[in-house]
Design a protein around this motif. Sequence first.
Motif, PDB file in Angstrom:
ATOM      1  N   HIS A   1      -4.763 -34.459  -8.157  1.00 17.46           N
ATOM      2  CA  HIS A   1      -4.750 -35.001  -7.263  1.00 17.46           C
ATOM      3  C   HIS A   1      -6.707 -35.473  -6.851  1.00 17.46           C
ATOM      4  CE1 HIS A   1      -6.513 -31.261  -5.157  1.00 17.46           C
ATOM      5  NE2 HIS A   1      -7.387 -32.209  -4.761  1.00 17.46           N
TER       6      HIS A   1
ATOM      7  N   LYS B   1      -3.247 -39.906 -14.351  1.00 13.21           N
ATOM      8  CA  LYS B   1      -3.235 -41.064 -13.312  1.00 13.21           C
ATOM      9  C   LYS B   1      -3.366 -42.769 -13.758  1.00 13.21           C
ATOM     10  CE  LYS B   1      -7.956 -42.882 -10.265  1.00 13.21           C
ATOM     11  NZ  LYS B   1      -8.814 -42.955 -10.737  1.00 13.21           N
TER      12      LYS B   1
ATOM     13  N   LEU C   1       7.335 -41.973 -13.341  1.00 13.71           N
ATOM     14  CA  LEU C   1       5.326 -41.471 -12.394  1.00 13.71           C
ATOM     15  C   LEU C   1       5.504 -42.209 -10.819  1.00 13.71           C
ATOM     16  CD1 LEU C   1       3.247 -40.961 -14.905  1.00 13.71           C
ATOM     17  CD2 LEU C   1       4.151 -39.479 -13.933  1.00 13.71           C
ATOM     18  N   THR C   2       4.926 -41.602  -9.783  1.00 13.99           N
ATOM     19  CA  THR C   2       4.692 -42.509  -8.836  1.00 13.99           C
ATOM     20  C   THR C   2       3.158 -41.757  -8.056  1.00 13.99           C
ATOM     21  OG1 THR C   2       5.305 -43.504  -6.776  1.00 13.99           O
ATOM     22  CG2 THR C   2       5.722 -41.089  -7.056  1.00 13.99           C
ATOM     23  N   VAL C   3       2.379 -42.383  -7.060  1.00 13.28           N
ATOM     24  CA  VAL C   3       1.293 -41.516  -6.466  1.00 13.28           C
ATOM     25  C   VAL C   3       1.939 -41.891  -4.800  1.00 13.28           C
ATOM     26  CG1 VAL C   3      -1.278 -41.463  -6.300  1.00 13.28           C
ATOM     27  CG2 VAL C   3      -0.473 -42.832  -8.285  1.00 13.28           C
TER      28      VAL C   3
ATOM     29  N   ALA D   1       0.810 -43.664 -14.031  1.00  8.17           N
ATOM     30  CA  ALA D   1       0.806 -43.507 -12.720  1.00  8.17           C
ATOM     31  C   ALA D   1       0.881 -45.190 -11.774  1.00  8.17           C
ATOM     32  CB  ALA D   1       0.582 -42.388 -11.720  1.00  8.17           C
TER      33      ALA D   1
ATOM     34  N   TYR E   1      -1.512 -37.859  -4.544  1.00  4.18           N
ATOM     35  CA  TYR E   1      -1.114 -37.051  -5.776  1.00  4.18           C
ATOM     36  C   TYR E   1      -0.117 -37.193  -6.165  1.00  4.18           C
ATOM     37  CZ  TYR E   1       2.483 -36.197  -2.820  1.00  4.18           C
ATOM     38  OH  TYR E   1       4.198 -36.223  -1.543  1.00  4.18           O
ATOM     39  N   TYR E   2       0.295 -36.619  -7.871  1.00  2.69           N
ATOM     40  CA  TYR E   2       1.126 -37.638  -8.290  1.00  2.69           C
ATOM     41  C   TYR E   2       2.254 -36.671  -8.168  1.00  2.69           C
ATOM     42  CZ  TYR E   2      -3.074 -40.022  -9.730  1.00  2.69           C
ATOM     43  OH  TYR E   2      -4.669 -39.863 -10.141  1.00  2.69           O
TER      44      TYR E   2
END
Length: 83
Positions: free
Chosen positions: A38, A80, A19-21, A83, A47-48
Amino acid sequence: MVLEEYKDYFTDVYETDSLTVAFCNAEANRDQLSDMPHEQWEDLALYYGVRVPPMVSKNGIIAIHNSQMEAWGISKEQLKKDA
């Protein structure tokens, strides 16, 4: 753009390791963001996504959409946090 064979790359599995932002211009991407978890930050949207090899997506990230969160049974707050 995601290659067709990877279109459903991660719909069945929720893994937090990749996972990342990411961020984009909120106004220019308003239509796409309407179906994505988002947050607004000034003129940007955070956003993810899931990091993937460049051969899957040219920018290395596939954005997570609301339908995937529903399939995984997770909330935006959980996404959230992870991430």
